[in-house]
Design a protein around this motif. Structure first.
Motif, PDB file in Angstrom:
ATOM      1  N   ASP A   1       0.862  -1.187   0.000  1.00 36.15           N
ATOM      2  CA  ASP A   1       0.000   0.000   0.000  1.00 36.15           C
ATOM      3  C   ASP A   1       0.890   1.225   0.000  1.00 36.15           C
ATOM      4  OD1 ASP A   1      -2.640  -1.179   0.105  1.00 36.15           O
ATOM      5  OD2 ASP A   1      -1.983  -1.970   2.046  1.00 36.15           O
ATOM      6  N   ILE A   2       2.044   1.111   0.686  1.00 36.19           N
ATOM      7  CA  ILE A   2       3.137   2.050   0.438  1.00 36.19           C
ATOM      8  C   ILE A   2       4.429   1.252   0.280  1.00 36.19           C
ATOM      9  CG2 ILE A   2       2.234   4.188   1.467  1.00 36.19           C
ATOM     10  CD1 ILE A   2       3.816   3.506   3.977  1.00 36.19           C
ATOM     11  N   ASN A   3       5.277   1.730  -0.619  1.00 36.93           N
ATOM     12  CA  ASN A   3       6.582   1.122  -0.855  1.00 36.93           C
ATOM     13  C   ASN A   3       7.637   2.138  -0.457  1.00 36.93           C
ATOM     14  OD1 ASN A   3       5.269  -1.110  -2.153  1.00 36.93           O
ATOM     15  ND2 ASN A   3       5.103   0.139  -4.001  1.00 36.93           N
ATOM     16  N   ILE A   4       8.397   1.817   0.592  1.00 39.38           N
ATOM     17  CA  ILE A   4       9.416   2.755   1.059  1.00 39.38           C
ATOM     18  C   ILE A   4      10.775   2.063   1.041  1.00 39.38           C
ATOM     19  CG2 ILE A   4       7.801   4.099   2.448  1.00 39.38           C
ATOM     20  CD1 ILE A   4       8.701   2.600   4.901  1.00 39.38           C
ATOM     21  N   ALA A   5      11.840   2.848   1.013  1.00 39.44           N
ATOM     22  CA  ALA A   5      13.174   2.259   0.928  1.00 39.44           C
ATOM     23  C   ALA A   5      14.135   2.965   1.851  1.00 39.44           C
ATOM     24  CB  ALA A   5      13.687   2.338  -0.506  1.00 39.44           C
ATOM     25  N   GLU A   6      15.181   2.258   2.232  1.00 38.80           N
ATOM     26  CA  GLU A   6      16.275   2.893   2.969  1.00 38.80           C
ATOM     27  C   GLU A   6      17.108   3.703   1.983  1.00 38.80           C
ATOM     28  OE1 GLU A   6      17.151   0.421   6.985  1.00 38.80           O
ATOM     29  OE2 GLU A   6      18.377  -0.115   5.276  1.00 38.80           O
ATOM     30  N   PRO A   7      17.852   4.717   2.475  1.00 36.28           N
ATOM     31  CA  PRO A   7      18.664   5.551   1.589  1.00 36.28           C
ATOM     32  C   PRO A   7      19.679   4.727   0.804  1.00 36.28           C
ATOM     33  CG  PRO A   7      18.629   6.456   3.821  1.00 36.28           C
ATOM     34  CD  PRO A   7      17.941   5.135   3.881  1.00 36.28           C
ATOM     35  N   ASN A   8      19.942   5.171  -0.412  1.00 29.97           N
ATOM     36  CA  ASN A   8      21.039   4.630  -1.206  1.00 29.97           C
ATOM     37  C   ASN A   8      20.955   3.133  -1.475  1.00 29.97           C
ATOM     38  OD1 ASN A   8      23.113   6.211  -2.298  1.00 29.97           O
ATOM     39  ND2 ASN A   8      24.626   4.904  -1.270  1.00 29.97           N
ATOM     40  N   SER A   9      19.742   2.584  -1.494  1.00 32.31           N
ATOM     41  CA  SER A   9      19.588   1.147  -1.755  1.00 32.31           C
ATOM     42  C   SER A   9      19.488   0.913  -3.246  1.00 32.31           C
ATOM     43  CB  SER A   9      18.311   0.620  -1.095  1.00 32.31           C
ATOM     44  OG  SER A   9      18.310   0.908   0.273  1.00 32.31           O
ATOM     45  N   LEU A  10      20.141  -0.130  -3.718  1.00 37.02           N
ATOM     46  CA  LEU A  10      20.009  -0.528  -5.119  1.00 37.02           C
ATOM     47  C   LEU A  10      18.675  -1.252  -5.294  1.00 37.02           C
ATOM     48  CD1 LEU A  10      21.393  -0.908  -7.958  1.00 37.02           C
ATOM     49  CD2 LEU A  10      22.002  -3.185  -7.149  1.00 37.02           C
ATOM     50  N   ILE A  11      17.834  -0.706  -6.163  1.00 38.10           N
ATOM     51  CA  ILE A  11      16.510  -1.288  -6.397  1.00 38.10           C
ATOM     52  C   ILE A  11      16.282  -1.333  -7.900  1.00 38.10           C
ATOM     53  CG2 ILE A  11      14.014  -0.951  -6.094  1.00 38.10           C
ATOM     54  CD1 ILE A  11      14.818   0.628  -3.478  1.00 38.10           C
ATOM     55  N   GLY A  12      15.944  -2.501  -8.422  1.00 37.91           N
ATOM     56  CA  GLY A  12      15.708  -2.579  -9.857  1.00 37.91           C
ATOM     57  C   GLY A  12      15.305  -3.987 -10.249  1.00 37.91           C
ATOM     58  N   PHE A  13      15.130  -4.198 -11.535  1.00 43.47           N
ATOM     59  CA  PHE A  13      14.844  -5.553 -12.002  1.00 43.47           C
ATOM     60  C   PHE A  13      16.160  -6.175 -12.462  1.00 43.47           C
ATOM     61  CE2 PHE A  13      13.376  -8.698 -15.167  1.00 43.47           C
ATOM     62  CZ  PHE A  13      12.765  -9.550 -14.263  1.00 43.47           C
ATOM     63  N   ALA A  14      16.640  -5.823 -13.639  1.00 40.37           N
ATOM     64  CA  ALA A  14      17.973  -6.249 -14.060  1.00 40.37           C
ATOM     65  C   ALA A  14      18.994  -5.265 -13.507  1.00 40.37           C
ATOM     66  CB  ALA A  14      18.050  -6.277 -15.574  1.00 40.37           C
ATOM     67  N   GLY A  15      20.222  -5.708 -13.305  1.00 42.25           N
ATOM     68  CA  GLY A  15      21.272  -4.843 -12.782  1.00 42.25           C
ATOM     69  C   GLY A  15      21.732  -3.842 -13.822  1.00 42.25           C
ATOM     70  N   PRO A  16      22.391  -2.737 -13.376  1.00 42.65           N
ATOM     71  CA  PRO A  16      22.802  -1.677 -14.297  1.00 42.65           C
ATOM     72  C   PRO A  16      23.732  -2.177 -15.417  1.00 42.65           C
ATOM     73  CG  PRO A  16      23.614  -1.271 -12.051  1.00 42.65           C
ATOM     74  CD  PRO A  16      22.700  -2.434 -11.973  1.00 42.65           C
TER      75      PRO A  16
ATOM     76  N   THR B   1      22.654  -4.064 -22.827  1.00 36.28           N
ATOM     77  CA  THR B   1      21.505  -4.286 -23.710  1.00 36.28           C
ATOM     78  C   THR B   1      21.183  -3.044 -24.531  1.00 36.28           C
ATOM     79  OG1 THR B   1      20.640  -5.752 -22.020  1.00 36.28           O
ATOM     80  CG2 THR B   1      19.110  -5.118 -23.756  1.00 36.28           C
ATOM     81  N   ILE B   2      21.101  -1.873 -23.845  1.00 33.24           N
ATOM     82  CA  ILE B   2      20.674  -0.674 -24.582  1.00 33.24           C
ATOM     83  C   ILE B   2      21.858   0.083 -25.165  1.00 33.24           C
ATOM     84  CG2 ILE B   2      18.554  -0.433 -23.194  1.00 33.24           C
ATOM     85  CD1 ILE B   2      19.897   1.924 -21.754  1.00 33.24           C
ATOM     86  N   LYS B   3      23.079  -0.350 -24.814  1.00 35.22           N
ATOM     87  CA  LYS B   3      24.308   0.266 -25.327  1.00 35.22           C
ATOM     88  C   LYS B   3      24.332   1.775 -25.093  1.00 35.22           C
ATOM     89  CE  LYS B   3      25.366  -3.474 -28.469  1.00 35.22           C
ATOM     90  NZ  LYS B   3      25.124  -4.404 -27.362  1.00 35.22           N
ATOM     91  N   GLU B   4      23.895   2.153 -23.877  1.00 39.38           N
ATOM     92  CA  GLU B   4      23.956   3.556 -23.487  1.00 39.38           C
ATOM     93  C   GLU B   4      24.416   3.655 -22.046  1.00 39.38           C
ATOM     94  OE1 GLU B   4      20.687   6.331 -24.113  1.00 39.38           O
ATOM     95  OE2 GLU B   4      20.100   5.098 -25.818  1.00 39.38           O
ATOM     96  N   LYS B   5      25.027   4.790 -21.723  1.00 38.66           N
ATOM     97  CA  LYS B   5      25.426   5.033 -20.328  1.00 38.66           C
ATOM     98  C   LYS B   5      24.182   5.393 -19.532  1.00 38.66           C
ATOM     99  CE  LYS B   5      29.531   4.961 -18.481  1.00 38.66           C
ATOM    100  NZ  LYS B   5      29.389   3.631 -18.186  1.00 38.66           N
ATOM    101  N   LEU B   6      24.105   4.876 -18.305  1.00 38.22           N
ATOM    102  CA  LEU B   6      22.942   5.176 -17.471  1.00 38.22           C
ATOM    103  C   LEU B   6      23.217   6.436 -16.640  1.00 38.22           C
ATOM    104  CD1 LEU B   6      22.300   1.517 -16.408  1.00 38.22           C
ATOM    105  CD2 LEU B   6      20.852   2.892 -17.891  1.00 38.22           C
ATOM    106  N   PRO B   7      22.159   7.175 -16.291  1.00 37.19           N
ATOM    107  CA  PRO B   7      22.369   8.389 -15.490  1.00 37.19           C
ATOM    108  C   PRO B   7      22.926   8.058 -14.107  1.00 37.19           C
ATOM    109  CG  PRO B   7      20.019   7.941 -15.798  1.00 37.19           C
ATOM    110  CD  PRO B   7      20.759   6.952 -16.635  1.00 37.19           C
ATOM    111  N   LYS B   8      23.585   9.021 -13.491  1.00 36.84           N
ATOM    112  CA  LYS B   8      24.170   8.841 -12.160  1.00 36.84           C
ATOM    113  C   LYS B   8      23.062   8.549 -11.143  1.00 36.84           C
ATOM    114  CE  LYS B   8      27.551  11.319  -9.240  1.00 36.84           C
ATOM    115  NZ  LYS B   8      27.017  10.836  -7.999  1.00 36.84           N
ATOM    116  N   GLY B   9      23.345   7.590 -10.285  1.00 38.07           N
ATOM    117  CA  GLY B   9      22.371   7.271  -9.242  1.00 38.07           C
ATOM    118  C   GLY B   9      21.201   6.437  -9.731  1.00 38.07           C
ATOM    119  N   PHE B  10      21.247   6.020 -10.993  1.00 38.98           N
ATOM    120  CA  PHE B  10      20.207   5.175 -11.572  1.00 38.98           C
ATOM    121  C   PHE B  10      20.012   3.945 -10.686  1.00 38.98           C
ATOM    122  CE2 PHE B  10      19.141   1.677 -14.583  1.00 38.98           C
ATOM    123  CZ  PHE B  10      17.963   2.190 -15.076  1.00 38.98           C
TER     124      PHE B  10
END
Ligand SMILES: [Zn+2]
Length: 265
Positions: free
Chosen positions: A196-211, A217-226
């Motif tokens: 019902d709410i999704n909260i996170a601790e600071p600076n946690s890596l959260i995603g599906f596939a890793g950076p 895959t996309i052959k592009e640099k990801l933004p900082k802090g992505f």
């Protein structure tokens, strides 16, 4: 962490270990949040650190007789010995400021908190317990994703846990999801993002596939802090980023709001 001294993973300063222990495993110099064990999480969240562990004695099978660099069965045995836990999650019931709740806390030290049939089953049982007892559920995620050694049985857990949450939602019972470093793969793709709410601790890596995989895959640099919690909050993927020292009071306030239960005078 072993010995009296340790080094902060972030600011690289040498720290006296007791200072970190006394500070909820947060670096006193740079506010870096070290990973916590499932037991430490439960101790930190429940009233007086008291709770009852439930759904113990569920152990994984090895139906595929899976073997990578070593057999899955040997890996399980090794991780059990290392952590003293049967698998990568603990379920517990107790109170938070007097409110009875069920909490599932994931253990990253057990095979990277990977979700196999046991993790999925226990998280589902936590939701089912919340439904049966009409009490809120809280899940503290920390996971590399689905456990490949169990193949499709691991992937099944995404649907199973999500269906259990739908039942909770229909019954109007609150579920709070707390994402900690790291929360990725099938866990992000199921119960971790369905609170019902999704909260996170600071600076946690959260995603599906890793950076790295995404960049390849996309052959592009990801933004900082992505894929860090602050970036996700800014882009609407999270409801809040909460410091560990405020986590307990934050959850209690949210529960009081959901339950329409003002604090006792
Ligand atoms: Zn530091």
């Amino acid at each position: 962490m072993t010995g009296i001294w340790t080094r902060c993973n972030n600011c690289r300063r040498i720290l006296y270990k007791q200072d970190i222990l006394d500070n909820l495993f947060i670096c006193p110099e740079c506010n870096f949040h070290f990973r916590l064990s499932a037991i430490d999480r439960l101790n930190m969240l429940f009233d007086l650190g008291q709770y009852e562990l439930v759904d113990q004695n569920i152990y994984p099978q090895d139906p595929l007789k899976f073997e990578d660099s070593k057999p899955y069965a040997a890996r399980l045995k090794e991780n059990r010995e290392k952590t003293g836990l049967p698998d990568a999650v603990l379920n517990a019931v107790g109170t938070m400021d007097g409110i009875r709740v069920v909490i599932s806390a994931m253990e990253f030290a057990f095979m990277g908190g990977s979700m196999g049939s046991v993790v999925g089953e226990k998280i589902t049982r936590a939701f089912e317990r919340a439904l049966a007892e009409k009490i809120p559920a809280v899940v503290i995620s920390s996971s590399g994703g689905a456990r490949m050694q169990e193949g499709v049985l691991s992937l099944m857990q995404l649907m199973k846990t999500s269906a259990a949450i739908a039942n909770l939602e229909n019954a109007g019972i609150p579920y709070i999801s707390v994402l900690t470093d790291p929360t990725t793969g099938g866990v992000t793709a199921s119960f971790a993002m369905l609170g019902d709410i999704n909260i996170a601790e600071p600076n946690s890596l959260i995603g599906f596939a890793g950076p790295r995989v995404i960049e390849q895959t996309i052959k592009e640099k990801l933004p900082k802090g992505f894929q860090l919690s602050e970036f996700l909050l800014e882009h609407g993927m999270l409801d809040d980023v909460v410091e560990r020292r405020d986590l307990r009071s934050y959850i209690i306030n949210a529960l009081r709001l959901f339950l329409n239960q003002p604090p006792p005078q």
